[in-house]
Design a protein around this motif. Sequence first.
Motif, PDB file in Angstrom:
ATOM      1  N   UNK A 155      61.082  35.188  58.585  1.00 37.67           N
ATOM      2  CA  UNK A 155      61.558  36.557  58.770  1.00 37.67           C
ATOM      3  C   UNK A 155      60.998  37.081  60.081  1.00 37.67           C
ATOM      4  N   UNK A 156      61.760  37.929  60.748  1.00 39.72           N
ATOM      5  CA  UNK A 156      61.309  38.464  62.029  1.00 39.72           C
ATOM      6  C   UNK A 156      60.049  39.294  61.874  1.00 39.72           C
ATOM      7  N   UNK A 157      59.914  40.021  60.760  1.00 43.26           N
ATOM      8  CA  UNK A 157      58.767  40.910  60.585  1.00 43.26           C
ATOM      9  C   UNK A 157      57.543  40.193  60.025  1.00 43.26           C
ATOM     10  N   UNK A 158      57.686  38.923  59.653  1.00 42.53           N
ATOM     11  CA  UNK A 158      56.571  38.170  59.071  1.00 42.53           C
ATOM     12  C   UNK A 158      55.814  37.463  60.193  1.00 42.53           C
ATOM     13  N   UNK A 159      54.503  37.625  60.279  1.00 41.98           N
ATOM     14  CA  UNK A 159      53.735  36.938  61.326  1.00 41.98           C
ATOM     15  C   UNK A 159      53.958  35.434  61.292  1.00 41.98           C
ATOM     16  N   UNK A 160      53.889  34.808  62.462  1.00 42.10           N
ATOM     17  CA  UNK A 160      54.116  33.370  62.541  1.00 42.10           C
ATOM     18  C   UNK A 160      52.906  32.613  62.009  1.00 42.10           C
ATOM     19  N   UNK A 161      53.112  31.351  61.727  1.00 45.86           N
ATOM     20  CA  UNK A 161      52.040  30.487  61.238  1.00 45.86           C
ATOM     21  C   UNK A 161      52.383  29.786  59.950  1.00 45.86           C
ATOM     22  N   UNK A 162      53.424  30.247  59.251  1.00 50.83           N
ATOM     23  CA  UNK A 162      53.800  29.632  57.986  1.00 50.83           C
ATOM     24  C   UNK A 162      55.031  28.778  58.145  1.00 50.83           C
ATOM     25  N   UNK A 163      54.838  27.520  58.504  1.00 50.46           N
ATOM     26  CA  UNK A 163      55.974  26.621  58.659  1.00 50.46           C
ATOM     27  C   UNK A 163      56.490  26.184  57.293  1.00 50.46           C
ATOM     28  N   UNK A 164      55.571  25.871  56.367  1.00 51.01           N
ATOM     29  CA  UNK A 164      55.992  25.554  55.015  1.00 51.01           C
ATOM     30  C   UNK A 164      56.343  26.814  54.248  1.00 51.01           C
ATOM     31  N   UNK A 165      55.452  27.808  54.315  1.00 54.29           N
ATOM     32  CA  UNK A 165      55.683  29.097  53.663  1.00 54.29           C
ATOM     33  C   UNK A 165      54.637  30.079  54.145  1.00 54.29           C
ATOM     34  N   UNK A 166      54.922  31.355  53.949  1.00 53.89           N
ATOM     35  CA  UNK A 166      53.947  32.421  54.148  1.00 53.89           C
ATOM     36  C   UNK A 166      53.606  32.992  52.783  1.00 53.89           C
ATOM     37  N   UNK A 167      52.321  32.996  52.460  1.00 54.38           N
ATOM     38  CA  UNK A 167      51.859  33.441  51.149  1.00 54.38           C
ATOM     39  C   UNK A 167      51.034  34.706  51.339  1.00 54.38           C
ATOM     40  N   UNK A 168      51.433  35.759  50.646  1.00 51.46           N
ATOM     41  CA  UNK A 168      50.737  37.034  50.776  1.00 51.46           C
ATOM     42  C   UNK A 168      50.067  37.396  49.459  1.00 51.46           C
ATOM     43  N   UNK A 169      48.755  37.604  49.519  1.00 51.56           N
ATOM     44  CA  UNK A 169      47.989  38.068  48.369  1.00 51.56           C
ATOM     45  C   UNK A 169      47.836  39.575  48.486  1.00 51.56           C
ATOM     46  N   UNK A 170      48.208  40.291  47.444  1.00 50.06           N
ATOM     47  CA  UNK A 170      48.193  41.744  47.522  1.00 50.06           C
ATOM     48  C   UNK A 170      47.264  42.326  46.473  1.00 50.06           C
ATOM     49  N   UNK A 171      46.445  43.263  46.903  1.00 50.66           N
ATOM     50  CA  UNK A 171      45.522  43.928  45.987  1.00 50.66           C
ATOM     51  C   UNK A 171      45.995  45.347  45.712  1.00 50.66           C
ATOM     52  N   UNK A 172      45.394  45.983  44.714  1.00 46.50           N
ATOM     53  CA  UNK A 172      45.867  47.285  44.240  1.00 46.50           C
ATOM     54  C   UNK A 172      45.297  48.429  45.060  1.00 46.50           C
ATOM     55  N   UNK A 173      45.953  49.605  44.925  1.00 45.66           N
ATOM     56  CA  UNK A 173      45.504  50.863  45.518  1.00 45.66           C
ATOM     57  C   UNK A 173      45.388  51.913  44.418  1.00 45.66           C
ATOM     58  N   UNK A 174      44.644  52.988  44.680  1.00 46.90           N
ATOM     59  CA  UNK A 174      44.448  53.993  43.618  1.00 46.90           C
ATOM     60  C   UNK A 174      45.736  54.561  43.047  1.00 46.90           C
TER      61      UNK A 174
END
Length: 923
Positions: A155-174
């Motif tokens: 995706x254009x908005x996804x930072x480069x570096x994930x040739x196989x995939x980009x994996x995002x870990x997301x944590x919670x907010x209040x």
Amino acid sequence: MTSFQTPFKRNIMSASVIAAVSMGAQAQTTQPNEIILEDVIVTGIRASLTGAMDIKRDATGVVDAISAEDIGKFPDTNLAESLQRITGLAIDRSNNEGNQVTVRGFGPSFNLVMLNGRQMPNSSALSSTAVSRSFNFREIAAESVSRVEVYKTGKAHVPSGGLGATINLQTAKPFDFDGFTLLGSTKGIIESNASGGNNVTPEVSGMVSQIFGDDSFGILASFSHAQRDFHVDRIGTANGWSQNYPAQSNPDTSAINTDLNPSLTTWRVATVDLDNANYERTRQNGQIVLQYFPDDDFSASVDYTMSRFEENGQMNRMSFWFDDVETGKADANGTIINPARSNDELNFWAWEYGFTTENDSFGLNIDWAATETIKLVLDAHSSKSHSNPGAQPAERIANLKNPFGDAAPVHISADFSGKLPTVAYDDSALAGGAYSPENIEADLYQERGNEVENTVDQIQFSGEWINPNESVLRQINFGFASITNSVDTLSIHSSNFSLGNGAVDISDLDLTFSPGDIGYEFVPNYSANQFLNLVEEQGLKNPTTLDENGIEESISALYLSLDFETDIRDMLLRTNIGVRYETTKVNTYSKGKPVIGFNWVSPLELAKIVADEAVTRTADADYNHVLPNLDISLDIVEDVIARLSYSTTIARSNIDAMYPNVTYYSHQPNGPFTASQGNAALLPFDSANLDFSLEWYYADGSYISGGYFSKNVDNFLAAGQELQTIIGPEGPLTNPSANPRPGCPAGSVSDPVEACTSQPSDPEIIWGIATPKNTDESLVDGWELNVQHMFGQSGFGAILNYTTVDSDDRYDVYAIENGLALQGLSDTANLVAFYEKNGLQLRVAYNWRDKFLLASGPEPTFTAAYSQVDFNASYDINENLTVFIEGLNLTDEATHRYGRWENQLKDYEQYGQRYALGIRAKL
């Protein structure tokens, strides 16, 4: 296009909500095709999997997701264990737990792992571990993460570096919670074979969140503490299988199949090892988030995330070493299956491991709806990963042995005819036997490790314009990003290979023995730390060598994407077209005392002689990339979606592959002489990706999907080896053992004998120097199949998925020389069955991965096919309290690594089962 976050709306969500497909709770930027979840409280397995299915359905590209509720319900020690349940994902294991992820056959270094949309640094203290970009999932607790997204298309908005995939870990907010929320969990981890520590160790986690000030300000704090004591039994070999070392004159090749091996090439290995190891691991995670949310148009937050990882271990090894093979017969492939040597020795090894890794991240996020049609996001963070603070050795190694030479009447042999080897030795001519204390003396020590500081400073600005009119163009997305990655490595090394012949008094060493296996009568028990203390007390510890290496990588990026939506013959067509432009500058350095010659101190050691002053070498490079993407999603009929995606993605090489220094690997008196040198001009791996999939969502929570993918990857690395001399500050490096002078070998590292050191008149050493280079391209393609089915309202459900990956560039075990061979390619399958009703939840998960190439080069390392069965059961006592039991590796599977063929054993490791009993509470 999928979104980085939920849009501007104060949605009240539980911790287990599967929210919008996103690229981060902190690195937020709203995109089109958002999934808006309002006041939805997801509970249980079925609801969690249904939410993940909805994310997949509403995305334009190929996306998979998993929620905290789902991760928490897997019987998994960490996130990697959970991610392997996703189609196309497999994991690499270390010490019986997942530590890194392979996606569609592309290993950890080809995948980008982010935390809240941010690139995170990584470091390791072990010299055997590359300084890579691969995130280690062992260092973060599953309880710390609320959601994981896996982007398989660029995706254009996804930072480069994930040739196989980009994996995002997301944590919670209040503001993900409705007012005051308190969650907690505690469990006892039961190791079935822990022998050196506690059989039961604790894991505790908790989270508290509260909203204040007329519901405009919130604070969230979370923590986890996990301790694990475990045991590892290993049968293996060291130094790798080779055609050259150990040498053998006139091997028996009569059984070789000349149709497969016409050159009658043979392979041997230097050792046969039996290991007994105990480890203690402690992991702590914590996060604090402050969020200001005065209205639906503005949000600001600051956050701090930390983890502390500490591992200590003791290992003892029983072994012997073939310096050469006197007799031995080859099997049909050419493996010498019964090597033997007379007048040798047994080796009694000890290891001490000890290192820590400290990860800290500070972040800021501002999210502002400037107008009804323009939304802007600014995200920044500074994060550091620091391994081995204080630059202490991460490994301390000691070896004892029987007397060598004329006083070495121990005859050694091995049998490699089966999957696992056996050994035999004849010590009858050694009075008292090989295990008698009077027949054991010191041999050597080594200390090694790295202190690594890896810092990432990143700023991301993004915006979107939403078309207020009903037209085909729905949204324009744009953004800028800057990231600086600085890595500084301090390598630590000290050794002395000349401690035999009574040089060290070991009478005070606490040496005992425990029962052995595979032909060894016993396994030694002693402390490498105590041995090193004796060496130092007796003045035989050599100075510690410190080498510095580093890199600064600066990346600037711009992106633009357009989202379209229209109907074609009553079929909804959604399209995203985007492009990302990146420039990269690389500056590397190496600083250390250069080698000026060698000191021949023993029959087996040419010690390095280094200059008095350190020298700094530098190297620079730069490059740029244009990364386009096109995603098309078509609703063919109700509940049937077809997708087509094309993108270009890149993945950068390991960091230590670009250091300009020369590393000396082997320099024994009779060779071989090998070294390596980094290459700062390495270009990223560049992949043109094509994805096509068809999905049928035939019932609530149920679907079938099938997809084809291909990746045409250029700039693969090959370690091209060149034979050449090395020119030191005082001229070419020469070999003082090639034409022995009288009295040599002699002396020591600290007290050299001049006649035994390199002289200009000695023969120049011809080194095999391996340097990574961009070479070939390769096509990788495969299929992904997935079925998720809920059996009505019965409470039963199941998931079945299978991924097949293929390439023409596979390692040919019968070829003496191999070109490009892709690592990590393997088929994978998962089967998950569950039941959930009336507060009772049961889940059984089966995971299988076919054999794959783990490492290539002149000789390969394969990992054998592996399967594992895990289970999870829980019961809700009431709305606030749940008890659970988990089991991991129920069938006690072992990890098996080998060379060209299965009998060329490298590692066979057994860990045992692991269980957990615990309780969860929430208010």
